[in-house]
Write a protein that holds these residues in place. Sequence first.
Motif, PDB file in Angstrom:
ATOM      1  N   ALA A  12       1.853   7.272  16.626  1.00  0.00           N
ATOM      2  CA  ALA A  12       1.089   6.846  17.805  1.00  0.00           C
ATOM      3  C   ALA A  12       0.366   5.530  17.519  1.00  0.00           C
ATOM      4  O   ALA A  12       0.322   4.638  18.377  1.00  0.00           O
ATOM      5  N   GLN A  13      -0.182   5.397  16.328  1.00  0.00           N
ATOM      6  CA  GLN A  13      -0.871   4.159  15.964  1.00  0.00           C
ATOM      7  C   GLN A  13       0.119   2.988  15.901  1.00  0.00           C
ATOM      8  O   GLN A  13      -0.178   1.889  16.364  1.00  0.00           O
ATOM      9  N   ILE A  14       1.290   3.215  15.363  1.00  0.00           N
ATOM     10  CA  ILE A  14       2.321   2.168  15.310  1.00  0.00           C
ATOM     11  C   ILE A  14       2.662   1.697  16.724  1.00  0.00           C
ATOM     12  O   ILE A  14       2.759   0.499  16.988  1.00  0.00           O
ATOM     13  N   LEU A  15       2.819   2.619  17.638  1.00  0.00           N
ATOM     14  CA  LEU A  15       3.205   2.266  19.005  1.00  0.00           C
ATOM     15  C   LEU A  15       2.124   1.489  19.744  1.00  0.00           C
ATOM     16  O   LEU A  15       2.418   0.810  20.729  1.00  0.00           O
ATOM     17  N   THR A  44       9.757   1.672   5.587  1.00  0.00           N
ATOM     18  CA  THR A  44      10.559   0.856   6.499  1.00  0.00           C
ATOM     19  C   THR A  44      11.620   1.690   7.196  1.00  0.00           C
ATOM     20  O   THR A  44      12.360   2.434   6.562  1.00  0.00           O
ATOM     21  N   LEU A  45      11.669   1.516   8.495  1.00  0.00           N
ATOM     22  CA  LEU A  45      12.641   2.172   9.361  1.00  0.00           C
ATOM     23  C   LEU A  45      13.572   1.093   9.880  1.00  0.00           C
ATOM     24  O   LEU A  45      13.119   0.029  10.305  1.00  0.00           O
ATOM     25  N   ALA A  63       5.651   0.030   8.426  1.00  0.00           N
ATOM     26  CA  ALA A  63       4.247   0.390   8.649  1.00  0.00           C
ATOM     27  C   ALA A  63       3.658   0.942   7.363  1.00  0.00           C
ATOM     28  O   ALA A  63       4.216   1.847   6.754  1.00  0.00           O
ATOM     29  N   GLU A  64       2.549   0.354   6.968  1.00  0.00           N
ATOM     30  CA  GLU A  64       1.819   0.829   5.797  1.00  0.00           C
ATOM     31  C   GLU A  64       0.420   1.209   6.240  1.00  0.00           C
ATOM     32  O   GLU A  64      -0.212   0.480   7.009  1.00  0.00           O
ATOM     33  N   PHE A  65      -0.033   2.324   5.762  1.00  0.00           N
ATOM     34  CA  PHE A  65      -1.326   2.859   6.163  1.00  0.00           C
ATOM     35  C   PHE A  65      -2.289   2.792   4.987  1.00  0.00           C
ATOM     36  O   PHE A  65      -2.343   3.688   4.156  1.00  0.00           O
ATOM     37  N   LYS A  66      -3.015   1.689   4.938  1.00  0.00           N
ATOM     38  CA  LYS A  66      -4.036   1.481   3.909  1.00  0.00           C
ATOM     39  C   LYS A  66      -5.323   1.149   4.639  1.00  0.00           C
ATOM     40  O   LYS A  66      -5.440   0.092   5.256  1.00  0.00           O
ATOM     41  N   GLN A  71      -0.813  -1.549   8.949  1.00  0.00           N
ATOM     42  CA  GLN A  71      -0.201  -2.875   8.896  1.00  0.00           C
ATOM     43  C   GLN A  71       1.230  -2.674   9.378  1.00  0.00           C
ATOM     44  O   GLN A  71       2.001  -1.973   8.722  1.00  0.00           O
ATOM     45  N   VAL A  72       1.566  -3.247  10.530  1.00  0.00           N
ATOM     46  CA  VAL A  72       2.871  -3.004  11.146  1.00  0.00           C
ATOM     47  C   VAL A  72       3.624  -4.315  11.357  1.00  0.00           C
ATOM     48  O   VAL A  72       3.057  -5.299  11.818  1.00  0.00           O
ATOM     49  N   SER A  73       4.894  -4.277  11.022  1.00  0.00           N
ATOM     50  CA  SER A  73       5.800  -5.384  11.276  1.00  0.00           C
ATOM     51  C   SER A  73       6.993  -4.805  12.028  1.00  0.00           C
ATOM     52  O   SER A  73       7.517  -3.756  11.650  1.00  0.00           O
TER      53      SER A  73
END
Length: 142
Positions: A12-15, A44-45, A63-66, A71-73
């Motif tokens: 949800a956060q990525i979206l 990575t997807l 997406a990395e969750f730190k 942090q999304v690309s």
Amino acid sequence: MPAAPWNPQQTAQILTFFDKGSLSRGRSYAESGLVHGIEWSGHTLSGHSEGSHGQTYRCTVTAEFKGPRAQVSARCTCPVNTFCKHCVALVVTATDTGKPTPQAAFAAEAQPPKPPASALELSRWRTLVDEITSPKASAEAP
């Protein structure tokens, strides 16, 4: 397809990184089954999404969750190139975000049906429609 390393809250956060138009069109692409070749590699997807004119685009979402914010690309070979509907379709398909969970389906069934509109509400709508569509209203328009 391998299990998604992102939990539903992370997905949800990525979206949230995508705009409303990309989200809407991307979910539609996912529902239409236009995503294939899904692969996970760490955070990575990647996969392929069919375009609206028969093209196939390569999409990659990382997406990395730190800390408190991810942090999304999101990259794609389509003309938009970044944070596009094809990347949304990839995320939704790979994480089953578009499919209701059994709990959500049960909750939807448990909701009482909405009551029908009252006669007064329908009368107000009819009056408004009559005012807008009357020949007098269209004759007064500039």
